[in-house]
Design a protein around this motif. Structure first.
Motif, PDB file in Angstrom:
ATOM      1  N   LEU A 227      -3.712 -11.762  -0.568  1.00  8.98           N
ATOM      2  CA  LEU A 227      -3.804 -10.303  -0.543  1.00  8.98           C
ATOM      3  C   LEU A 227      -5.265  -9.853  -0.525  1.00  8.98           C
ATOM      4  CD1 LEU A 227      -2.466  -7.520  -0.771  1.00  8.98           C
ATOM      5  CD2 LEU A 227      -2.348  -7.849  -3.239  1.00  8.98           C
ATOM      6  N   ASN A 228      -6.148 -10.632  -1.130  1.00 10.71           N
ATOM      7  CA  ASN A 228      -7.564 -10.276  -1.212  1.00 10.71           C
ATOM      8  C   ASN A 228      -8.217 -10.088   0.161  1.00 10.71           C
ATOM      9  OD1 ASN A 228      -6.600 -12.229  -3.320  1.00 10.71           O
ATOM     10  ND2 ASN A 228      -8.363 -11.383  -4.393  1.00 10.71           N
ATOM     11  N   VAL A 229      -7.711 -10.780   1.203  1.00 10.85           N
ATOM     12  CA  VAL A 229      -8.352 -10.717   2.517  1.00 10.85           C
ATOM     13  C   VAL A 229      -7.801  -9.574   3.374  1.00 10.85           C
ATOM     14  CG1 VAL A 229      -8.783 -13.193   2.479  1.00 10.85           C
ATOM     15  CG2 VAL A 229      -6.747 -12.331   3.641  1.00 10.85           C
ATOM     16  N   VAL A 230      -6.774  -8.878   2.883  1.00 15.56           N
ATOM     17  CA  VAL A 230      -6.220  -7.743   3.638  1.00 15.56           C
ATOM     18  C   VAL A 230      -7.111  -6.542   3.384  1.00 15.56           C
ATOM     19  CG1 VAL A 230      -4.215  -6.246   3.959  1.00 15.56           C
ATOM     20  CG2 VAL A 230      -3.888  -8.667   3.412  1.00 15.56           C
ATOM     21  N   GLU A 231      -7.793  -6.054   4.410  1.00 18.68           N
ATOM     22  CA  GLU A 231      -8.796  -5.004   4.211  1.00 18.68           C
ATOM     23  C   GLU A 231      -8.168  -3.643   3.947  1.00 18.68           C
ATOM     24  OE1 GLU A 231     -11.598  -4.978   7.364  1.00 18.68           O
ATOM     25  OE2 GLU A 231     -12.296  -7.023   6.978  1.00 18.68           O
ATOM     26  N   ASN A 232      -7.261  -3.195   4.818  1.00 21.43           N
ATOM     27  CA  ASN A 232      -6.707  -1.855   4.655  1.00 21.43           C
ATOM     28  C   ASN A 232      -5.331  -1.910   3.999  1.00 21.43           C
ATOM     29  OD1 ASN A 232      -6.107   0.855   4.784  1.00 21.43           O
ATOM     30  ND2 ASN A 232      -6.906   1.111   6.855  1.00 21.43           N
ATOM     31  N   LYS A 233      -5.331  -2.149   2.693  1.00 18.00           N
ATOM     32  CA  LYS A 233      -4.067  -2.261   1.961  1.00 18.00           C
ATOM     33  C   LYS A 233      -3.354  -0.908   1.888  1.00 18.00           C
ATOM     34  CE  LYS A 233      -6.155  -5.827  -0.979  1.00 18.00           C
ATOM     35  NZ  LYS A 233      -7.563  -5.589  -0.590  1.00 18.00           N
ATOM     36  N   ALA A 234      -4.121   0.166   1.784  1.00 15.09           N
ATOM     37  CA  ALA A 234      -3.523   1.498   1.694  1.00 15.09           C
ATOM     38  C   ALA A 234      -2.734   1.827   2.950  1.00 15.09           C
ATOM     39  CB  ALA A 234      -4.603   2.544   1.460  1.00 15.09           C
ATOM     40  N   GLU A 235      -3.250   1.448   4.099  1.00 17.44           N
ATOM     41  CA  GLU A 235      -2.559   1.707   5.364  1.00 17.44           C
ATOM     42  C   GLU A 235      -1.230   0.962   5.419  1.00 17.44           C
ATOM     43  OE1 GLU A 235      -4.202   2.238   9.787  1.00 17.44           O
ATOM     44  OE2 GLU A 235      -4.230   0.147   9.117  1.00 17.44           O
ATOM     45  N   ILE A 241       5.942   3.059   3.224  1.00 15.91           N
ATOM     46  CA  ILE A 241       6.587   4.176   2.534  1.00 15.91           C
ATOM     47  C   ILE A 241       7.231   5.123   3.542  1.00 15.91           C
ATOM     48  CG2 ILE A 241       6.138   6.244   1.150  1.00 15.91           C
ATOM     49  CD1 ILE A 241       3.945   4.543  -0.277  1.00 15.91           C
ATOM     50  N   LEU A 242       6.492   5.463   4.591  1.00 19.56           N
ATOM     51  CA  LEU A 242       7.011   6.397   5.589  1.00 19.56           C
ATOM     52  C   LEU A 242       8.213   5.821   6.336  1.00 19.56           C
ATOM     53  CD1 LEU A 242       3.657   7.799   7.013  1.00 19.56           C
ATOM     54  CD2 LEU A 242       5.256   8.946   5.493  1.00 19.56           C
ATOM     55  N   GLU A 251      10.224  14.015   2.826  1.00 16.68           N
ATOM     56  CA  GLU A 251      10.009  15.423   3.152  1.00 16.68           C
ATOM     57  C   GLU A 251       9.578  16.199   1.922  1.00 16.68           C
ATOM     58  OE1 GLU A 251      12.444  19.288   4.932  1.00 16.68           O
ATOM     59  OE2 GLU A 251      13.453  17.360   4.661  1.00 16.68           O
ATOM     60  N   GLU A 252      10.213  15.903   0.804  1.00 18.42           N
ATOM     61  CA  GLU A 252       9.881  16.584  -0.439  1.00 18.42           C
ATOM     62  C   GLU A 252       8.452  16.267  -0.872  1.00 18.42           C
ATOM     63  OE1 GLU A 252      11.856  16.235  -4.722  1.00 18.42           O
ATOM     64  OE2 GLU A 252      13.166  17.133  -3.227  1.00 18.42           O
ATOM     65  N   LEU A 253       8.071  14.988  -0.723  1.00 21.33           N
ATOM     66  CA  LEU A 253       6.708  14.592  -1.069  1.00 21.33           C
ATOM     67  C   LEU A 253       5.710  15.310  -0.174  1.00 21.33           C
ATOM     68  CD1 LEU A 253       7.186  10.736  -1.467  1.00 21.33           C
ATOM     69  CD2 LEU A 253       6.797  12.381  -3.282  1.00 21.33           C
ATOM     70  N   SER A 254       6.003  15.338   1.129  1.00 19.12           N
ATOM     71  CA  SER A 254       5.111  15.971   2.089  1.00 19.12           C
ATOM     72  C   SER A 254       4.965  17.457   1.790  1.00 19.12           C
ATOM     73  CB  SER A 254       5.660  15.762   3.509  1.00 19.12           C
ATOM     74  OG  SER A 254       4.842  16.413   4.452  1.00 19.12           O
TER      75      SER A 254
END
Length: 318
Positions: A227-235, A241-242, A251-254
């Motif tokens: 996991l450490n080598v994955v740069e864009n974890k947020a993406e 999630i989407l 929709e509610e979150l958005s």
């Protein structure tokens, strides 16, 4: 429930006595401290091993009680989880993000989505899965809840999340069987070839004594990704999630985020709000100045020490 014998049976009797008091604690070790002195005569091993043994037994026994139907035992005890954060009532999204290793990506997304986050770097205690299940039960909308994970792409990562997801699902069924629970392991979602083509890999050990590794190798998967080598974890997490969360929840979150952002934008550009805000600050300053200028007649300076015994005599009933 398990049937305990010997020392274990005697220890569980002490745990039962403590539970009967209705007292609360913050962690498993606190329970041991309640009767630590009383069980010294049972100790038949070095201190460090005795410590591990007793606390592990307490954890196992509480979980047995939970599985046996006492589903409120952890909330009554008020046991605090170290792993689950953003778990207060203000965070009301039925999603827990799980990270095998600490990462700021999950922290940032957790704040943006107002959801829980669970981080672990090893074995997960039973009461932690119960806390996650209780959080999901409290926050579930439309009877749906999610555990979304980002882990190493290797046998250990798959095993850790698989074990946690199974525990949470079982615990949630006991707490509220009406909730539809979905667990989503991110790095396993796109397929083996896609993952190893995007990130630096390492070769799994072929040691046959390692059953987890060997099971992967037998399926033709010989490479792993940390996991450490994955740069864009947020993406990665955001995309999962989407794609995976129920449309009405997403929709509610958005909508919630849009309303919050729009409110901030309107307040920032609203002249009336700015004017009132400045007037309020000025009024507070005026009141403070007025109070400071008032004359006082009481000066709390004692010329001699207070006569404690004399005060007691004065207050005795006649």
């Amino acid at each position: 429930m398990k049937h305990y014998r010997g020392i274990r049976k005697k220890l569980t009797a002490y745990i039962d006595q403590f539970l009967a008091t209705g007292d609360s604690v913050e962690n498993i070790r606190d329970i041991w401290y309640k009767f630590k002195g009383e069980i010294e005569y049972l100790k038949n091993m070095p201190d460090d091993k005795w410590d591990i043994y007793v606390n592990r037994l307490i954890g196992e026994y509480l979980y047995e009680l939970f599985l046996d139907g006492d589903v409120t035992i952890y909330s009554r005890l008020n046991v605090i989880t170290k792993g689950l954060s953003n778990d207060t009532h203000t965070y009301n999204t039925p999603i827990v993000l799980f990270s095998e290793k600490p990462t700021r990506s999950t922290d940032m997304l957790s704040e943006a989505l107002l959801c829980g986050i669970y981080s672990s770097t090893g074995q997960i205690p039973s009461f932690e899965s119960v806390n996650i299940a209780q959080y999901l039960n409290r926050t579930a909308k439309h009877n749906r809840a999610y555990l979304i994970a980002i882990t190493d792409f290797d046998p250990a990562g798959e095993s850790i999340f698989g074990s946690l997801a199974q525990k949470v699902e079982n615990d949630l069924k006991l707490i509220n069987p009406d909730i539809e629970f979905t667990s989503i392991p991110i790095l396993f979602g796109s397929g083996y070839e896609d993952i190893v083509s995007h990130y630096p890999t390492y070769t799994l050990s072929g040691n046959k004594r390692n059953k987890l590794n060997q099971a992967w190798i037998d399926k033709g998967q010989t490479l792993g990704v940390e996991l450490n080598v994955v740069e864009n974890k947020a993406e990665l997490l955001e995309a999962a999630i989407l794609k995976s969360v129920a449309p009405e929840v997403a929709e509610e979150l958005s909508r919630h985020r849009w309303k919050q952002q729009k409110e901030e934008e309107m307040l920032a550009s609203d002249k009336r709000y700015t004017q009132l805000h400045e007037q309020l600050k000025q009024r507070i300053a005026d009141i403070r100045e007025e109070v400071e200028s008032m004359e006082t007649v009481f000066d709390a300076k004692w010329s001699t020490p207070i006569d404690v015994d004399g005060v007691k005599d004065m207050t005795k009933e006649k």
